[in-house]
Design an enzyme around this catalytic site. Sequence first.
Site, PDB file in Angstrom:
ATOM      1  N   ARG A 177       0.955  -2.225  -6.199  1.00  0.00           N
ATOM      2  CA  ARG A 177       2.320  -2.654  -6.572  1.00  0.00           C
ATOM      3  C   ARG A 177       2.264  -3.397  -7.903  1.00  0.00           C
ATOM      4  O   ARG A 177       3.107  -3.220  -8.752  1.00  0.00           O
ATOM      5  CB  ARG A 177       2.913  -3.517  -5.469  1.00  0.00           C
ATOM      6  CG  ARG A 177       3.552  -2.727  -4.326  1.00  0.00           C
ATOM      7  CD  ARG A 177       2.605  -1.675  -3.740  1.00  0.00           C
ATOM      8  NE  ARG A 177       3.149  -0.937  -2.634  1.00  0.00           N
ATOM      9  CZ  ARG A 177       2.951  -1.234  -1.341  1.00  0.00           C
ATOM     10  NH1 ARG A 177       2.163  -2.241  -1.003  1.00  0.00           N
ATOM     11  NH2 ARG A 177       3.499  -0.502  -0.410  1.00  0.00           N
ATOM     12  N   ASP A 206      -1.507   3.407  -3.529  1.00  0.00           N
ATOM     13  CA  ASP A 206      -0.242   3.349  -2.786  1.00  0.00           C
ATOM     14  C   ASP A 206       0.777   4.175  -3.562  1.00  0.00           C
ATOM     15  O   ASP A 206       0.445   4.797  -4.575  1.00  0.00           O
ATOM     16  CB  ASP A 206       0.211   1.886  -2.598  1.00  0.00           C
ATOM     17  CG  ASP A 206       0.933   1.694  -1.263  1.00  0.00           C
ATOM     18  OD1 ASP A 206       1.948   2.386  -1.053  1.00  0.00           O
ATOM     19  OD2 ASP A 206       0.480   0.877  -0.448  1.00  0.00           O
ATOM     20  N   HIS A 279       2.098   6.643   2.011  1.00  0.00           N
ATOM     21  CA  HIS A 279       1.902   5.801   0.819  1.00  0.00           C
ATOM     22  C   HIS A 279       1.088   6.562  -0.231  1.00  0.00           C
ATOM     23  O   HIS A 279       0.163   6.015  -0.825  1.00  0.00           O
ATOM     24  CB  HIS A 279       1.227   4.486   1.199  1.00  0.00           C
ATOM     25  CG  HIS A 279       2.139   3.566   1.957  1.00  0.00           C
ATOM     26  ND1 HIS A 279       3.273   2.999   1.399  1.00  0.00           N
ATOM     27  CD2 HIS A 279       2.110   3.128   3.249  1.00  0.00           C
ATOM     28  CE1 HIS A 279       3.891   2.237   2.308  1.00  0.00           C
ATOM     29  NE2 HIS A 279       3.220   2.308   3.442  1.00  0.00           N
ATOM     30  N   GLU A 342       2.823   3.529   8.354  1.00  0.00           N
ATOM     31  CA  GLU A 342       4.136   3.893   7.830  1.00  0.00           C
ATOM     32  C   GLU A 342       4.170   5.338   7.325  1.00  0.00           C
ATOM     33  O   GLU A 342       4.337   5.590   6.137  1.00  0.00           O
ATOM     34  CB  GLU A 342       4.533   2.907   6.725  1.00  0.00           C
ATOM     35  CG  GLU A 342       4.624   1.476   7.262  1.00  0.00           C
ATOM     36  CD  GLU A 342       4.989   0.438   6.201  1.00  0.00           C
ATOM     37  OE1 GLU A 342       5.733  -0.486   6.528  1.00  0.00           O
ATOM     38  OE2 GLU A 342       4.496   0.535   5.063  1.00  0.00           O
ATOM     39  N   TRP A 408      -1.454  -5.079  12.417  1.00  0.00           N
ATOM     40  CA  TRP A 408      -0.548  -5.787  11.498  1.00  0.00           C
ATOM     41  C   TRP A 408       0.852  -5.944  12.062  1.00  0.00           C
ATOM     42  O   TRP A 408       1.543  -6.895  11.746  1.00  0.00           O
ATOM     43  CB  TRP A 408      -0.513  -5.100  10.128  1.00  0.00           C
ATOM     44  CG  TRP A 408       0.226  -3.801  10.066  1.00  0.00           C
ATOM     45  CD1 TRP A 408      -0.230  -2.577  10.464  1.00  0.00           C
ATOM     46  CD2 TRP A 408       1.549  -3.576   9.553  1.00  0.00           C
ATOM     47  NE1 TRP A 408       0.715  -1.608  10.240  1.00  0.00           N
ATOM     48  CE2 TRP A 408       1.827  -2.196   9.663  1.00  0.00           C
ATOM     49  CE3 TRP A 408       2.528  -4.409   9.002  1.00  0.00           C
ATOM     50  CZ2 TRP A 408       3.038  -1.639   9.268  1.00  0.00           C
ATOM     51  CZ3 TRP A 408       3.731  -3.841   8.599  1.00  0.00           C
ATOM     52  CH2 TRP A 408       3.969  -2.477   8.735  1.00  0.00           C
ATOM     53  N   PHE A 434       0.457 -13.210   3.450  1.00  0.00           N
ATOM     54  CA  PHE A 434       0.640 -14.256   2.443  1.00  0.00           C
ATOM     55  C   PHE A 434       1.633 -13.839   1.352  1.00  0.00           C
ATOM     56  O   PHE A 434       1.800 -14.549   0.362  1.00  0.00           O
ATOM     57  CB  PHE A 434      -0.709 -14.658   1.831  1.00  0.00           C
ATOM     58  CG  PHE A 434      -1.613 -15.412   2.775  1.00  0.00           C
ATOM     59  CD1 PHE A 434      -1.225 -15.725   4.075  1.00  0.00           C
ATOM     60  CD2 PHE A 434      -2.882 -15.840   2.360  1.00  0.00           C
ATOM     61  CE1 PHE A 434      -2.059 -16.428   4.944  1.00  0.00           C
ATOM     62  CE2 PHE A 434      -3.719 -16.544   3.209  1.00  0.00           C
ATOM     63  CZ  PHE A 434      -3.313 -16.835   4.502  1.00  0.00           C
ATOM     64  N   ASP A 435       2.284 -12.676   1.552  1.00  0.00           N
ATOM     65  CA  ASP A 435       3.408 -12.366   0.657  1.00  0.00           C
ATOM     66  C   ASP A 435       4.697 -12.989   1.205  1.00  0.00           C
ATOM     67  O   ASP A 435       5.727 -12.958   0.546  1.00  0.00           O
ATOM     68  CB  ASP A 435       3.578 -10.849   0.469  1.00  0.00           C
ATOM     69  CG  ASP A 435       3.738 -10.083   1.780  1.00  0.00           C
ATOM     70  OD1 ASP A 435       3.352 -10.604   2.855  1.00  0.00           O
ATOM     71  OD2 ASP A 435       4.253  -8.952   1.726  1.00  0.00           O
ATOM     72  N   TRP A 483       0.250  -8.630  -0.318  1.00  0.00           N
ATOM     73  CA  TRP A 483       0.994  -7.509  -0.919  1.00  0.00           C
ATOM     74  C   TRP A 483       1.702  -8.023  -2.153  1.00  0.00           C
ATOM     75  O   TRP A 483       2.215  -9.143  -2.164  1.00  0.00           O
ATOM     76  CB  TRP A 483       1.997  -6.949   0.097  1.00  0.00           C
ATOM     77  CG  TRP A 483       1.333  -6.523   1.378  1.00  0.00           C
ATOM     78  CD1 TRP A 483       1.301  -7.213   2.544  1.00  0.00           C
ATOM     79  CD2 TRP A 483       0.587  -5.321   1.607  1.00  0.00           C
ATOM     80  NE1 TRP A 483       0.592  -6.515   3.485  1.00  0.00           N
ATOM     81  CE2 TRP A 483       0.146  -5.348   2.934  1.00  0.00           C
ATOM     82  CE3 TRP A 483       0.257  -4.214   0.810  1.00  0.00           C
ATOM     83  CZ2 TRP A 483      -0.616  -4.331   3.505  1.00  0.00           C
ATOM     84  CZ3 TRP A 483      -0.495  -3.193   1.371  1.00  0.00           C
ATOM     85  CH2 TRP A 483      -0.928  -3.251   2.696  1.00  0.00           C
ATOM     86  N   THR A 484       1.753  -7.180  -3.188  1.00  0.00           N
ATOM     87  CA  THR A 484       2.119  -7.752  -4.489  1.00  0.00           C
ATOM     88  C   THR A 484       3.418  -7.200  -5.080  1.00  0.00           C
ATOM     89  O   THR A 484       3.579  -7.183  -6.296  1.00  0.00           O
ATOM     90  CB  THR A 484       0.954  -7.556  -5.485  1.00  0.00           C
ATOM     91  OG1 THR A 484       0.663  -6.149  -5.566  1.00  0.00           O
ATOM     92  CG2 THR A 484      -0.283  -8.303  -5.063  1.00  0.00           C
ATOM     93  N   GLU A 485       4.333  -6.766  -4.225  1.00  0.00           N
ATOM     94  CA  GLU A 485       5.616  -6.300  -4.776  1.00  0.00           C
ATOM     95  C   GLU A 485       6.216  -7.341  -5.721  1.00  0.00           C
ATOM     96  O   GLU A 485       6.736  -7.012  -6.783  1.00  0.00           O
ATOM     97  CB  GLU A 485       6.614  -6.029  -3.647  1.00  0.00           C
ATOM     98  CG  GLU A 485       6.360  -4.761  -2.865  1.00  0.00           C
ATOM     99  CD  GLU A 485       5.473  -4.967  -1.652  1.00  0.00           C
ATOM    100  OE1 GLU A 485       4.758  -5.999  -1.577  1.00  0.00           O
ATOM    101  OE2 GLU A 485       5.488  -4.097  -0.756  1.00  0.00           O
TER     102      GLU A 485
HETATM  103  C1  ACM Z   1       1.432  -2.745   6.119  1.00  0.00           C
HETATM  104  O1  ACM Z   1       1.823  -3.906   5.914  1.00  0.00           O
HETATM  105  N1  ACM Z   1       2.199  -1.707   5.878  1.00  0.00           N
HETATM  106  C2  ACM Z   1       0.112  -2.491   6.638  1.00  0.00           C
END
Ligand code: ACM
Length: 610
Positions: A177, A206, A279, A342, A408, A434-435, A483-485
């Site tokens: 991301r 991704d 993804h 997903e 998760w 941690f996002d 996650w770095t969105e």
């Molecule tokens: C995830 O957060 N989609 C693994």
Amino acid sequence: MKKSIMLLVLLGLLFSCKRNAPDQINIIPRPYKYWASEGHIKITEGTRVIYEDPNPELRLMAEYLASVISNSSSFVVDVEPLSKIKAMGTDILLVTNLNDSIYGSEGYLIQHNNRKFFSIQGNQAIGVFHGIQSFLQLFDPAIFKAGTKKDVWEIPVVYIQDQPRFSYRGMHLDVSRHFFPVAFIKKYIDLLAFYKYNYFHWHLTDDQGWRIGIKQYPRLTEIGSTRKETIVGHQGNEPEVFDGKAYGGFYTREEIKEVVGYAASKYITIVPEIEMPGHALAALSAYPELGCTGGPYETATRWGVFDDVFCTKDEVFVFLENVLTEVADLFPGPYIHIGGDEVPKTRWKVCKACQLRMKQEGLHSEEELQSYFVQRIEKIVAARGKRIIGWDEILEGGLAPNATVMSWRGTEGGIAAARMGHDVIMTPGSHCYFDHYQFDRTTEPLAIGGLTKLSKVYAFEPVPDALNNAESKHILGAQANVWTEYLQQPDDISYMILPRMAAMAEVNWTPSDKRNWENFYDRLPVHFALYDAWQLKHCKAVYAPMIRSKSDGKGNKVVKIETEIPGGIIYYTTDQSAPTLQSAVFADSLVLPEASGLKVAIYRNGQKIE
Ligand code: ACM
Ligand code: ZN
């Protein structure tokens, strides 16, 4: 080890028995057993770091430890092999002669030897490495501050016996991301090592970017590493706004090798993640023939879950086999993470090739087709001597025989997998993402959502009550995911992980009966000082009262105030004066006229928290 020095180390054990409350010990993660005697040992001119030779790993560690001390001292710490030493002074000795199975491969023992010298002992070099991380935390945090030049360092007279609770202690980083250069990845690894993590889960591919150079498929990085623009702010806002700027970046094979080597030098194993079958838009944008529709596809410019995933036709498995072969060659660790999360089945349901695959293989649902996909990939990975890890969706339609599951979407997937005899890494969104926000979202930097405060991370228990003893053994440990969105710069990341990664480190390392929020809270200030010394942006929300108010529709607001501070008492005023110990104490909730002002202060043990 020389006999005379061995004797001193043993003597040290005898003399170290006068115990005091170890209040000068601020080590995170909290060691298994420790105590401090009165007074300090002075590290000053003449102190040496002495290592057992010939042991090249210990020599490197000795050089590292000596350089950290020398860099911030007015004196230079020499490094000497033990075989050359005639007598010990106020030295630091690194040895792997522990020879004691209770410490396992990763444990260590630090002791002062008759107040003469410190020894850091492990069964193996990695134990000594962990011991050094603890030892450095006994120094004034200024040891890590540029420009410090101290003449003397006072180290508490300690005895520390330590080993980890879990064998998998992980942190993840999404570089798809947003992309982060090698220099930052190394800093990230430094932090992991400092807090005794041992796995770095590198989320390399991704929808929004493919970030690892693959020789056989150059378009993956030529095309798949770039997106034409990026959504601004939260998606779903009307109208959606894009920044109009091309964004990209990837690691060359040489850079990957450099990071792998660096991680190894810090006793950290990298788990590379190649996402499949979902993804996958970045890969499909480069090689559209690998999708069900044939494309064209575009590297994603927004976040979320996309219908276009890898098809299940043979050429996709050829492609993935080739990619995974290169990945397996680049990363020496035991695992390859193959994603699996997903995966919409939209395309598979109407794809001729996928439907034919289901018929030929006797698969009754697209979930079973996903399971077929993962099992086929598992064989490819196993043939290269590695094991797969997948997100918990890989349970759907049947789990691949040797897969490790990363749970998760809560802990249920992990519980199910452990009951089936599979290894599990716990990483539920509730505690390990941690996002998520760590404080009031109206004042925090933009994040994806959620609220995961420091105390909540700290309270995470990786082994669910639902598991019996035998099943619990399959819980390898926990991992925090980043996650770095909404994290674009290194500063954004350090802010989200510090100090939450310290809390997670303790979840993974410290025995559950030694885990104590109040005790952790009291050790935090030293770690905030370390982050300052490292010039790393971090979040001090733990000290702030969280105030939420809601209108009751009758001209009043209903106010809730929370504090994470153990023993913290919330005082408030509504007359604009600063709250004191004589002010009103907040209990459950307050009903105040909409227009009234509110001032809040937290006191602990009669002291105001600033
Ligand atoms: C995830 O957060 N989609 C693994
Ligand atoms: Zn298909």
